[in-house]
Design a protein around this motif. Sequence first.
Motif, PDB file in Angstrom:
ATOM      1  N   PRO A 124       0.756  -0.977   0.127  1.00 49.75           N
ATOM      2  CA  PRO A 124      -0.141   0.166   0.012  1.00 49.75           C
ATOM      3  C   PRO A 124       0.888   1.426   0.041  1.00 49.75           C
ATOM      4  CG  PRO A 124       0.088  -1.047   2.094  1.00 49.75           C
ATOM      5  CD  PRO A 124       0.934  -1.813   1.320  1.00 49.75           C
TER       6      PRO A 124
ATOM      7  N   ASN B 178       0.814   5.911  -0.837  1.00 47.07           N
ATOM      8  CA  ASN B 178      -0.026   7.069  -0.854  1.00 47.07           C
ATOM      9  C   ASN B 178      -1.388   7.057   0.189  1.00 47.07           C
ATOM     10  OD1 ASN B 178       1.420   7.583  -2.951  1.00 47.07           O
ATOM     11  ND2 ASN B 178      -0.030   7.677  -4.387  1.00 47.07           N
ATOM     12  N   ALA B 179      -0.881   7.224   1.468  1.00 47.61           N
ATOM     13  CA  ALA B 179      -2.185   7.061   2.553  1.00 47.61           C
ATOM     14  C   ALA B 179      -2.874   8.208   2.547  1.00 47.61           C
ATOM     15  CB  ALA B 179      -1.328   7.107   3.976  1.00 47.61           C
TER      16      ALA B 179
ATOM     17  N   TYR C 275      -5.297   3.637   1.648  1.00 47.00           N
ATOM     18  CA  TYR C 275      -4.308   3.847   0.734  1.00 47.00           C
ATOM     19  C   TYR C 275      -4.831   3.933  -0.569  1.00 47.00           C
ATOM     20  CZ  TYR C 275      -1.085   2.986   4.741  1.00 47.00           C
ATOM     21  OH  TYR C 275      -0.832   3.295   5.991  1.00 47.00           O
TER      22      TYR C 275
ATOM     23  N   HIS D 165      -2.188   0.602  -4.632  1.00 47.33           N
ATOM     24  CA  HIS D 165      -1.866  -0.847  -4.314  1.00 47.33           C
ATOM     25  C   HIS D 165      -1.226  -1.581  -5.152  1.00 47.33           C
ATOM     26  CE1 HIS D 165      -5.271   0.181  -1.496  1.00 47.33           C
ATOM     27  NE2 HIS D 165      -4.749  -0.742  -0.654  1.00 47.33           N
TER      28      HIS D 165
END
Length: 825
Positions: free
Chosen positions: A574, A576-577, A583, A586
């Motif tokens: 994952p 780019n939170a 997220y 993926h």
Amino acid sequence: MRFFRSTSTCAALLLAAAGAAADTPKLARLSPPGGPRGTTVEVEFTGRALGQTREVLFYEPGITVEGIEPVESTTGPTRKAVPVDPGTRIRVKLKLAADCPLGPHGLRLRTATGLTEYQRFFVGPFPTVEENEVIGKTRNDKPETATPVPANVTVLGKLNDPTDVDLYRVEVKRGQRVSAEVEAARLGVERGIPDLHLAIYAPDGAKLAAADDSALFVQDPVLSVIAPRDGAYLVEVRHSMYNAANDVYRLHVGTFARPTGVYPAGGPAGEELKVRVLGDPKGAWDQTARLPKAPGDVPFVAVSDGVSAPSPNRLRASPFPNVLEVEPNDTPATAPTTAAPLPVAFNGIIEKPGDVDCFRFKAKKGEQFRFHALAQALGSPLDPVIWIKPVGAKPGAAGQRAADSRPNQLGFAPAGGLIRETHDPVLEFTVPADGEYVLGVEDERGEGGADYVYRVEVQPETSAVHTYIAPEPENQFAPQLRQAVAVPAGNRTTVQVGVFATGRPVAGELELVGVNLPKGVTLHAPRLTPGMTKVPVVFEAAADAKPEALLVDLIARPVGGASPLASGYRQTVPMNAYGNNDYYLHVPIDRLALAVTEPAPFTVKVEEPKSALVQNGEVSLKFRVERAKGFDGPVTVQLEWKPLGINTATPVTVPAGKTEGVYLLGAARNAAAGTHQLTLTAMSGSGRRGYNDGEGRTYVASQPFKLPVAEPHVEARFPRTSIERGKTAALVVKLNHLQPFEGKAAVTLGRLPRGIELADGPREITSADKEVKFTLRATPEALVGNYQGVVLDVTVTDKGQSVRQLSGGGVLRVDAERGAAAKDK
């Protein structure tokens, strides 16, 4: 896979002092995040504990390393040299082959002490130019100050603040394309979602096109228009929501084609496939692709006018034949009259809003098939729905339908956040009767268009079990922690390996097997019984194992030579939170990164229990820390994975200079009887968190040890008993022996209420005793009332080891003295 171990620069990257504990490395970002193939690019890797980097491990071919060196200073926003903290930056010279595949290349760094997080480096076809905007001096946010760039280049740009706007001027002839593509969200960042806006302006200032997103790359927009006249065209990049989640991007700009679809979207593996390239403003064209022999996703690079697209579209290679739609096929009645035998791959385009495509197939009763519609996974704007009905079914008759899928059906390991590919449905179909059936494909929203391409792959339902490293709940804000394996030479490490199944249920025991492990590395894992989803796996490296990093597979196979089982490693990375720890990006990977690192300064060994841990009991594990010369710091030991019903103590720290410790394990009454394989993890330093606490630590594991769990020795039955405050009373506990023991066991009462004490102290019993008698005394501090939970505390010496258990649960009533007022409880 190609990887490089730097030897020419190792002398400059000195090892830490002998015996000193070392930090686990961390890789945060790459600068630049990409480069043109056929060139050599210097890339700065930024993170922590990178000063002893030994090699770069790549997941895709085409990149080699020509040198690694530390970075001592960098250029600040005002272009002045700024010193950097030691070990936080290294410079790596990457050689990108002339035929290096376009798109992302996953990588990790191997240092003397571990493996870093997974990051991606992007390879493009065009030379790179820099934006060259200097804060406070030069700006390119107005047409008159736009940065001039030649056609067909990649701009490395940066948005310096939430309101920054970057403009680029490119000269184009009438009738040529003006194309632009952003790489930002795809680069992957630790926090936030880069969400950029892209626009193209004509020489007279008219806006020709704009986009925030794209079906191909979701939050990375793409645009392509035909130039209406000769002149300078402006390409604008800015934040779409002015949130400055990430400020670095790669902008491909020029006259290249940027197709949005390819039809058909796949074909038989190992064959040549003629496709129609769609979505270009100049119109569609035909191109040929050679599909690999191995089934799976295939990158396809469109080429027009001798210039390639900056990044690939996606095709599929499958082990079954293609069937292409033939119009009209909008209803079951107009579906092709020839029924296709299964397995097969149906291909089509939902060309207009409300369009429905129908295909006819035949099957036999009881057969089980998996229908997987691929659209979103291929970058198509289609949100597919598939359904199946018997041929001749009445209009409006109910059939089997699927609009989405579960991550495990797609081979995605469990991960937080939204996975785009789950919008592609999977329909598991058991044929109810011999005959012919109709497959229908449509858009969930009723939309359609010339590039709404899809592919439905149909294959027999099978069983598969995949492995992955199960993330720890405490690492939810750092989901890549421990998603790779680093084992010091002459030592061990442990990870929690999860398993998930697809298709038909799998019966019987399974065993885990490592494929392509480095020489000198062995794997120890307990067998998987039905219902188990996670087990501790210990990797052990021989003392003479060569430090290196490899991509390996971890498969599950039936014990005892049962029928073969499809299996392999499947990890979801994952990136780019956003929001509540979800997220956006993926990245699925199908190989486990494993490294042998340089020796650790300590090892830990457990004295295997000589007797069973009984239900409702406790057992003490003795362990020993063996230190290398020069390392005398504290070491903290804990049990990270435990079977159901097993309780653990808080981590135990062995102080500096000490070598021995005791770790306490407990079992609830519902703990499953049997033998479990466990291991202890030891980390340098003190404290309870570890891994994600920001401290520099070294981690090793003990040898695997067996922990038997058994029925209690004694079952206690308590009579209801009362005692008057200031008096004594007898309490006789009945004993039911569940398993015999030798000699005598020490017994006492536990969980007595305040003010109640034993008048005659602990007692002893043997396996022949049917009861044990205690004398209770109620002191003046005793409070009147009924008290539940009094237990018999039994300590048995079994094979020289003390085994403690708690049994029973009696009720004791405390009364006031006769004639005296009761105190408040």
